[in-house]
Design an enzyme around this catalytic site. Structure first.
Site, PDB file in Angstrom:
ATOM      1  N   ILE A   1       0.847  -1.210   0.000  1.00  0.00           N
ATOM      2  CA  ILE A   1       0.000   0.000   0.000  1.00  0.00           C
ATOM      3  C   ILE A   1       0.879   1.256   0.000  1.00  0.00           C
ATOM      4  O   ILE A   1       0.614   2.220  -0.723  1.00  0.00           O
ATOM      5  CB  ILE A   1      -0.987  -0.010   1.195  1.00  0.00           C
ATOM      6  CG1 ILE A   1      -1.858  -1.278   1.154  1.00  0.00           C
ATOM      7  CG2 ILE A   1      -1.876   1.238   1.166  1.00  0.00           C
ATOM      8  CD1 ILE A   1      -2.790  -1.471   2.343  1.00  0.00           C
TER       9      ILE A   1
ATOM     10  N   THR B   1      -4.132   5.803   7.313  1.00  0.00           N
ATOM     11  CA  THR B   1      -5.148   4.870   6.810  1.00  0.00           C
ATOM     12  C   THR B   1      -4.775   3.441   7.218  1.00  0.00           C
ATOM     13  O   THR B   1      -5.300   2.488   6.640  1.00  0.00           O
ATOM     14  CB  THR B   1      -5.263   4.935   5.265  1.00  0.00           C
ATOM     15  OG1 THR B   1      -3.956   4.760   4.707  1.00  0.00           O
ATOM     16  CG2 THR B   1      -5.855   6.238   4.785  1.00  0.00           C
TER      17      THR B   1
ATOM     18  N   ARG C   1      -3.775   1.682  10.952  1.00  0.00           N
ATOM     19  CA  ARG C   1      -4.558   1.363  12.154  1.00  0.00           C
ATOM     20  C   ARG C   1      -4.392   2.518  13.127  1.00  0.00           C
ATOM     21  O   ARG C   1      -3.284   3.080  13.268  1.00  0.00           O
ATOM     22  CB  ARG C   1      -4.057   0.070  12.812  1.00  0.00           C
ATOM     23  CG  ARG C   1      -4.460  -1.197  12.087  1.00  0.00           C
ATOM     24  CD  ARG C   1      -5.971  -1.431  12.119  1.00  0.00           C
ATOM     25  NE  ARG C   1      -6.346  -2.676  11.479  1.00  0.00           N
ATOM     26  CZ  ARG C   1      -6.640  -2.807  10.181  1.00  0.00           C
ATOM     27  NH1 ARG C   1      -6.635  -1.752   9.385  1.00  0.00           N
ATOM     28  NH2 ARG C   1      -6.978  -3.995   9.698  1.00  0.00           N
TER      29      ARG C   1
ATOM     30  N   GLU D   1     -12.146   2.453  17.663  1.00  0.00           N
ATOM     31  CA  GLU D   1     -13.265   2.599  16.716  1.00  0.00           C
ATOM     32  C   GLU D   1     -14.520   1.937  17.265  1.00  0.00           C
ATOM     33  O   GLU D   1     -14.414   0.869  17.874  1.00  0.00           O
ATOM     34  CB  GLU D   1     -12.882   1.971  15.370  1.00  0.00           C
ATOM     35  CG  GLU D   1     -11.742   2.738  14.722  1.00  0.00           C
ATOM     36  CD  GLU D   1     -11.253   2.106  13.417  1.00  0.00           C
ATOM     37  OE1 GLU D   1     -11.892   1.161  12.926  1.00  0.00           O
ATOM     38  OE2 GLU D   1     -10.228   2.564  12.919  1.00  0.00           O
TER      39      GLU D   1
ATOM     40  N   HIS E   1     -13.044   4.585   8.641  1.00  0.00           N
ATOM     41  CA  HIS E   1     -12.330   3.347   8.269  1.00  0.00           C
ATOM     42  C   HIS E   1     -12.876   2.759   6.960  1.00  0.00           C
ATOM     43  O   HIS E   1     -13.432   1.655   6.945  1.00  0.00           O
ATOM     44  CB  HIS E   1     -12.401   2.318   9.408  1.00  0.00           C
ATOM     45  CG  HIS E   1     -11.300   1.294   9.318  1.00  0.00           C
ATOM     46  ND1 HIS E   1     -10.764   0.670  10.410  1.00  0.00           N
ATOM     47  CD2 HIS E   1     -10.639   0.780   8.241  1.00  0.00           C
ATOM     48  CE1 HIS E   1      -9.820  -0.184  10.027  1.00  0.00           C
ATOM     49  NE2 HIS E   1      -9.740  -0.127   8.711  1.00  0.00           N
TER      50      HIS E   1
END
Ligand code: GLV
Length: 346
Positions: A164, A244, A246, A275, A293
């Site tokens: 990523i 983006t 955790r 969250e 998220h």
């Protein structure tokens, strides 16, 4: 016939609905228990259903702890529909002989799209501008209205340079940005030989030199609060932090303090420590962009993730090690434990 040999279909819990038709492929192969809602199962429901199952296709909102595993002696496999697996106690799964798989590879570009979108939104105050118009605050064009900062030609620091992070670097190249990166493994010789760009640096150098800092490392015991008070004291006051990966990779309390003291220009967060709870200070400060998220949340990618989890489960219960096993050392024990429940007509 197979029943007479003591072989039965595995019973599989699917804890959530998924976009696409991947789950349908399971229906003839296994005994399915599907939670027909996108709303996560509550803890009690999860345990009650999981007790009866050999395998589970689960999502990030399902916390599969050692306690849950201890209540489910029949459980042999957890197929997590996510690349991160911090919602699962991997050590406990390994101890109980439960195979765990994840879904890497199919969400890299989608997650990098969101990360770059957040970077742009924060730099150019897009979400703030949208709120401004909806609140009927816009009454004239002004030279100083919603002044942001340029993105092109600036320096982007990428923390965690896996798939990523590299997808993020590709986007940055289109904006003529200098890219710095750091990660736990040193760069390979071929990476060092390629052009000067992107450049591997230490975390401290990255923090001190970047205009934008984007986090893409997994959460584990080495990266918990990787960005804390000390690290935030190193960043440029004009910098923007994007996360983006955790939430707990960043110490949220330290981040709020740093924002209050003007230590950073802004932050764009898709992930949070607890969250779905988001600190109230983040919700009220300017210069903060928040999303719930949704890094991998495109129809195509979420469908592909579900497909990968289904394939992993079918492969494992047909007796073959699937490609993305998190705890490979568990394979023998899984194979032993799943002898009596197999998919035989894949
Ligand atoms: C999403 O956050 C994932 O880990 O796939």
């Amino acid at each position: 016939m197979l029943e007479s040999l003591g072989v039965s279909k595995p019973r599989i819990l699917v804890t959530s609905k998924h976009p696409g038709d991947a789950i349908d492929a399971l229906s003839n192969q296994v005994a399915l228990d599907v939670h027909c809602s996108f709303e996560p199962m509550n803890h009690h429901e999860l345990c009650e259903h999981l007790k009866e199952c050999d395998g589970v296709i689960c999502v990030l909102a399902d916390h599969i702890t050692e306690y849950v595993m201890s209540l489910c002696p029949r459980l042999k496999m957890i197929a997590n529909v996510a690349v991160g697996y911090d919602n699962i106690d991997i050590e406990a799964a390994t101890k109980y002989g439960i195979l765990v798989t994840n879904t890497p590879g199919v969400l890299d570009e989608t997650t990098a799209d969101l990360a770059f979108g957040l970077l742009l939104a924060c730099a150019r105050r897009i979400a703030e501008g949208d709120r401004f118009i909806r609140q009927d605050k816009w009454n004239s064009w002004r030279c100083d209205l919603m002044l942001g900062v340029d993105v092109f030609g600036k320096t982007l620091g990428i923390v965690g340079y896996g798939r990523i992070g590299q997808a993020m670097a590709r986007r940055a190249q289109g904006f003529a940005m200098q890219v710095l990166y750091c990660r736990s493994q040193p760069p390979s010789s071929s990476e060092l030989e390629t052009t000067s760009h992107p450049r591997h640096v230490s975390l401290d150098e990255l923090l001190e030199s970047s205009d934008f800092i984007s986090i893409h490392c997994p959460l584990n015991k080495h990266t918990h609060h990787l960005i804390g008070k000390r690290e935030l004291s190193l960043v440029k006051p004009e910098s923007i932090l994007i996360n983006t990966s955790r939430g707990a990779v960043v110490d949220e309390t330290a981040l709020v303090e740093a924002l209050k003291k003007g230590r950073l220009r802004g932050v764009a967060l898709d992930v949070f420590e607890q969250e779905p709870c988001v600190p109230v200070e983040l919700k009220t400060m300017d210069g903060v962009v928040l999303t719930p998220h949704i890094g991998s949340a495109s129809v195509e990618t979420r469908s592909a993730m579900a497909r990968l989890a289904v394939d992993a489960l079918m492969c494992a219960f047909a007796g073959q090690m699937p490609p993305h096993v998190v705890n490979q050392e568990t394979w023998r024990s899984f194979a032993e434990r799943s002898r009596g429940c197999l998919i035989t007509n894949q």
